[in-house]
Design a protein around this motif. Structure first.
Motif, PDB file in Angstrom:
ATOM      1  N   GLY A 229     -37.170  38.938  28.648  1.00 21.69           N
ATOM      2  CA  GLY A 229     -37.143  39.240  30.084  1.00 21.69           C
ATOM      3  C   GLY A 229     -35.965  39.070  31.023  1.00 21.69           C
ATOM      4  N   LEU A 230     -34.967  38.426  30.174  1.00 17.48           N
ATOM      5  CA  LEU A 230     -33.725  37.928  30.552  1.00 17.48           C
ATOM      6  C   LEU A 230     -32.275  38.691  29.992  1.00 17.48           C
ATOM      7  N   TYR A 231     -31.305  38.661  30.820  1.00 12.80           N
ATOM      8  CA  TYR A 231     -30.226  39.623  30.384  1.00 12.80           C
ATOM      9  C   TYR A 231     -28.932  38.600  29.887  1.00 12.80           C
ATOM     10  N   GLY A 232     -28.318  39.304  29.067  1.00 10.62           N
ATOM     11  CA  GLY A 232     -26.903  38.766  28.647  1.00 10.62           C
ATOM     12  C   GLY A 232     -26.019  39.742  28.251  1.00 10.62           C
ATOM     13  N   VAL A 233     -24.849  39.234  27.559  1.00  7.94           N
ATOM     14  CA  VAL A 233     -23.672  40.351  27.115  1.00  7.94           C
ATOM     15  C   VAL A 233     -23.175  40.118  25.825  1.00  7.94           C
ATOM     16  N   ILE A 234     -23.066  41.164  24.766  1.00  5.05           N
ATOM     17  CA  ILE A 234     -22.254  41.181  23.999  1.00  5.05           C
ATOM     18  C   ILE A 234     -21.167  42.062  23.895  1.00  5.05           C
ATOM     19  N   ASP A 235     -20.094  41.667  23.097  1.00  4.02           N
ATOM     20  CA  ASP A 235     -18.880  42.513  23.015  1.00  4.02           C
ATOM     21  C   ASP A 235     -18.734  43.388  21.890  1.00  4.02           C
ATOM     22  N   ARG A 236     -17.728  44.049  21.590  1.00  2.68           N
ATOM     23  CA  ARG A 236     -17.684  45.030  20.546  1.00  2.68           C
ATOM     24  C   ARG A 236     -17.784  44.498  19.024  1.00  2.68           C
ATOM     25  N   LYS A 245     -29.736  34.937  30.371  1.00  2.00           N
ATOM     26  CA  LYS A 245     -30.158  34.041  31.115  1.00  2.00           C
ATOM     27  C   LYS A 245     -30.356  34.591  32.594  1.00  2.00           C
ATOM     28  N   TYR A 246     -29.894  35.652  32.786  1.00  2.00           N
ATOM     29  CA  TYR A 246     -30.002  36.282  34.249  1.00  2.00           C
ATOM     30  C   TYR A 246     -31.211  37.348  34.330  1.00  2.00           C
ATOM     31  N   GLU A 247     -31.818  37.417  35.618  1.00  6.30           N
ATOM     32  CA  GLU A 247     -32.912  38.493  35.685  1.00  6.30           C
ATOM     33  C   GLU A 247     -32.189  39.977  35.666  1.00  6.30           C
ATOM     34  N   ARG A 248     -31.008  39.995  36.103  1.00  7.64           N
ATOM     35  CA  ARG A 248     -30.297  41.248  36.246  1.00  7.64           C
ATOM     36  C   ARG A 248     -28.760  41.017  36.249  1.00  7.64           C
ATOM     37  N   ILE A 249     -28.000  41.999  35.593  1.00  3.48           N
ATOM     38  CA  ILE A 249     -26.690  41.922  35.587  1.00  3.48           C
ATOM     39  C   ILE A 249     -26.078  43.113  35.973  1.00  3.48           C
ATOM     40  N   LEU A 262     -22.162  41.459  39.921  1.00  2.00           N
ATOM     41  CA  LEU A 262     -23.224  40.634  40.594  1.00  2.00           C
ATOM     42  C   LEU A 262     -24.122  40.346  39.589  1.00  2.00           C
ATOM     43  N   VAL A 263     -24.732  39.135  39.463  1.00  2.00           N
ATOM     44  CA  VAL A 263     -25.914  38.807  38.656  1.00  2.00           C
ATOM     45  C   VAL A 263     -26.895  37.952  39.633  1.00  2.00           C
ATOM     46  N   LYS A 264     -28.066  38.125  38.802  1.00  2.00           N
ATOM     47  CA  LYS A 264     -29.377  37.384  39.549  1.00  2.00           C
ATOM     48  C   LYS A 264     -30.195  36.482  38.675  1.00  2.00           C
ATOM     49  N   ALA A 265     -30.449  35.260  39.106  1.00  2.00           N
ATOM     50  CA  ALA A 265     -31.128  34.390  38.470  1.00  2.00           C
ATOM     51  C   ALA A 265     -31.995  33.630  39.350  1.00  2.00           C
ATOM     52  N   ASN A 266     -33.286  33.376  39.069  1.00  2.00           N
ATOM     53  CA  ASN A 266     -34.230  32.671  39.734  1.00  2.00           C
ATOM     54  C   ASN A 266     -34.317  33.257  41.148  1.00  2.00           C
ATOM     55  N   GLY A 267     -34.073  34.538  41.107  1.00  2.00           N
ATOM     56  CA  GLY A 267     -34.193  35.307  42.446  1.00  2.00           C
ATOM     57  C   GLY A 267     -33.173  35.315  43.480  1.00  2.00           C
ATOM     58  N   ARG A 268     -31.884  34.752  42.958  1.00  2.00           N
ATOM     59  CA  ARG A 268     -30.650  34.579  43.868  1.00  2.00           C
ATOM     60  C   ARG A 268     -29.702  35.137  43.061  1.00  2.00           C
ATOM     61  N   TYR A 269     -28.570  35.345  44.083  1.00  2.00           N
ATOM     62  CA  TYR A 269     -27.469  36.148  43.585  1.00  2.00           C
ATOM     63  C   TYR A 269     -26.136  35.382  43.404  1.00  2.00           C
ATOM     64  N   GLY A 276     -16.927  36.402  31.385  1.00  2.00           N
ATOM     65  CA  GLY A 276     -18.353  36.093  31.592  1.00  2.00           C
ATOM     66  C   GLY A 276     -18.470  34.714  32.222  1.00  2.00           C
ATOM     67  N   ARG A 277     -17.455  34.147  32.837  1.00  2.00           N
ATOM     68  CA  ARG A 277     -17.643  32.881  33.464  1.00  2.00           C
ATOM     69  C   ARG A 277     -18.251  33.401  34.871  1.00  2.00           C
ATOM     70  N   GLU A 278     -18.848  32.228  35.241  1.00  2.00           N
ATOM     71  CA  GLU A 278     -19.668  32.333  36.542  1.00  2.00           C
ATOM     72  C   GLU A 278     -18.548  31.889  37.889  1.00  2.00           C
ATOM     73  N   VAL A 279     -18.361  32.992  38.302  1.00  2.00           N
ATOM     74  CA  VAL A 279     -17.318  32.779  39.451  1.00  2.00           C
ATOM     75  C   VAL A 279     -17.908  32.272  40.686  1.00  2.00           C
ATOM     76  N   VAL A 280     -19.307  32.670  41.118  1.00  2.00           N
ATOM     77  CA  VAL A 280     -20.079  32.506  42.109  1.00  2.00           C
ATOM     78  C   VAL A 280     -21.177  32.040  41.508  1.00  2.00           C
ATOM     79  N   LYS A 281     -21.921  30.677  41.576  1.00  2.00           N
ATOM     80  CA  LYS A 281     -23.102  30.514  41.018  1.00  2.00           C
ATOM     81  C   LYS A 281     -24.198  31.129  41.808  1.00  2.00           C
ATOM     82  N   PRO A 282     -25.113  31.647  41.061  1.00  4.34           N
ATOM     83  CA  PRO A 282     -26.239  32.538  41.786  1.00  4.34           C
ATOM     84  C   PRO A 282     -27.143  31.631  42.670  1.00  4.34           C
ATOM     85  N   ILE A 283     -26.625  31.352  43.852  1.00  7.07           N
ATOM     86  CA  ILE A 283     -27.338  30.332  44.862  1.00  7.07           C
ATOM     87  C   ILE A 283     -27.747  31.104  45.995  1.00  7.07           C
ATOM     88  N   TYR A 284     -27.326  32.552  46.330  1.00  6.16           N
ATOM     89  CA  TYR A 284     -27.443  33.203  47.467  1.00  6.16           C
ATOM     90  C   TYR A 284     -28.615  34.009  47.496  1.00  6.16           C
TER      91      TYR A 284
END
Length: 401
Positions: A229-236, A245-249, A262-269, A276-284
């Motif tokens: 139920g969580l989403y991630g990313v693979i490359d080529r 680890k994200y509810e949505r990417i 934009l990513v969503k985790a634990n209901g926050r963005y 793939g680096r978290e520039v803004v942690k999903p806290i909003y």
């Protein structure tokens, strides 16, 4: 001399009479595509005789087809409801063991598909069973954008190549076409989970994801993957760039910054960049679109308070402001019929007013939608000329043109 000639004529006549008595039917020599033989019938069974009257094929077949009909020099034969082949010498080259023999070449390969007891295989032009009759279905070679053909066995799929070798055993519930997902791989499904195989048959991405998107759906070099139920990313290369680890990417650029997704985790963005680096942690609780009129900032909300971040993810206005613009009603409702003006701004009927938060409320011009601020005494403390106005926890008013 005349007596001798008469004897030979009588002998020939007697011979043909004997043949006629032996068979119910004798075809003409060459009538079925082979001048050396004639088809004969007795009691609904067919065979072949040569020009000397010798039986080269016993009378035990339900049908003998013409030579050359199946796309080669043989003749199809039927016995006990099953099919095989004769060569031009009358030799049984393929025993009649098949429920059906298809045309040579009709699966884009120089073989004929055969069916026996509901299962399929192939024979080659020498009559050899080049692919065993073990498959529930066999596709056409090249139909999956690869030189192989897909085979099915016990409800599972694999591939065989043009030599008849099983390149990929039938272990997958589903195999897609190569190249159909934005990469030169094929999507596979095993035990309800998905992965990728390459053109050598190697499983480059293990079948461990509940869903896999096409490459390019987020970024050109990435595919989104889902696990539990969580989403991630693979490359080529098949490498997992972001573990699921994200509810949505979301796609890059959906909030107006092409380098951020934009990513969503634990209901926050929050936001990730293209490494793939978290520039803004999903806290909003909410992140708005980056607005050119607000210095390319995006408004963020957390626990009912608001602030702004820039496109580098830096907080430029702390998340401490209250938004007064959620509800508006007629400003004239606060005044008697004689109260027609607010300072120098004009008649009150020109404006809406928000609910008061503390000692301040917003007013909005009905025509321009520009905002200002009044205090609890209905005095204008900020003129009506701003696009956005907020009040922080210290009571300070922040305005944006």
């Amino acid at each position: 001399m005349k007596v001798l000639q008469a004897f030979f004529i009588l002998l020939a006549f007697t011979s043909y009479a004997q043949e006629d008595a032996k068979y119910d039917y004798i075809a003409s020599f060459g009538e079925h595509g082979n001048s050396s033989f004639a088809i004969v019938r007795k009691d609904s069974k067919y065979g072949l005789i040569d020009r000397q009257g010798k039986e080269v094929l016993p009378l035990e077949y339900e049908k003998i087809y013409a030579f050359g009909e199946a796309g080669l020099n043989w003749a199809k034969i039927q016995k006990d409801g099953r099919y095989g082949f004769l060569d031009r010498s009358g030799k049984v080259i393929v025993s009649p063991v098949y429920d059906r023999i298809y045309e040579f070449g009709d699966k884009n390969v120089n073989w004929a598909m055969v069916l026996s007891n509901g299962l399929y295989g192939f024979i080659d032009r020498s009559g050899q069973e080049i692919v065993p009759v073990i498959y529930t279905s066999i596709g056409s070679f090249g139909s999956s954008n690869v030189a192989w053909t897909k085979v099915e066995k016990n409800g599972l799929y694999g591939f065989i190549d043009r030599s008849g070798e099983e390149i990929i055993p039938p272990v997958y519930q589903r195999i897609g076409s190569f190249g159909s997902i934005g990469a030169d791989w094929a999507l596979v499904e095993k035990n309800g989970l998905k992965g990728f195989i390459d053109r050598t048959g190697n499983e480059v991405v293990p079948a461990e994801y509940s869903s896999v998107s096409s490459f390019g759906s987020i970024a050109s070099q990435w595919a989104r993957v889902e696990m539990n139920g969580l989403y991630g990313v693979i490359d080529r290369t098949g490498k997992e760039i972001i573990t699921p680890k994200y509810e949505r990417i979301y796609g890059f650029g959906t909030k107006g910054a092409s380098h951020l997704a934009l990513v969503k985790a634990n209901g926050r963005y929050g936001f990730i960049d293209k490494s793939g680096r978290e520039v803004v942690k999903p806290i909003y609780d909410r992140i708005s679109y980056f607005d050119r009129e607000n210095d390319n900032w995006a408004m963020v909300e957390r626990n009912g308070k608001f602030g702004f971040i820039d496109k580098e993810g830096k907080v430029v206005v702390p998340v401490a402001m209250a938004d007064l613009s959620n509800t508006f009603h007629e400003l004239s409702n606060h005044f008697s019929s004689s109260g027609t003006h607010i300072g120098e701004l004009g008649p009150v009927r020109r404006f809406w007013v928000s609910d008061f938060v503390g000692k301040y409320a917003l007013i909005k011009n009905k025509k321009t939608w520009k905002l200002g601020v009044i205090n609890s005494d209905f005095e204008v403390v900020v003129p009506v000329e701003y696009k956005k106005i907020m009040v922080d926890e210290k009571g300070k008013i922040h305005v944006w043109k």
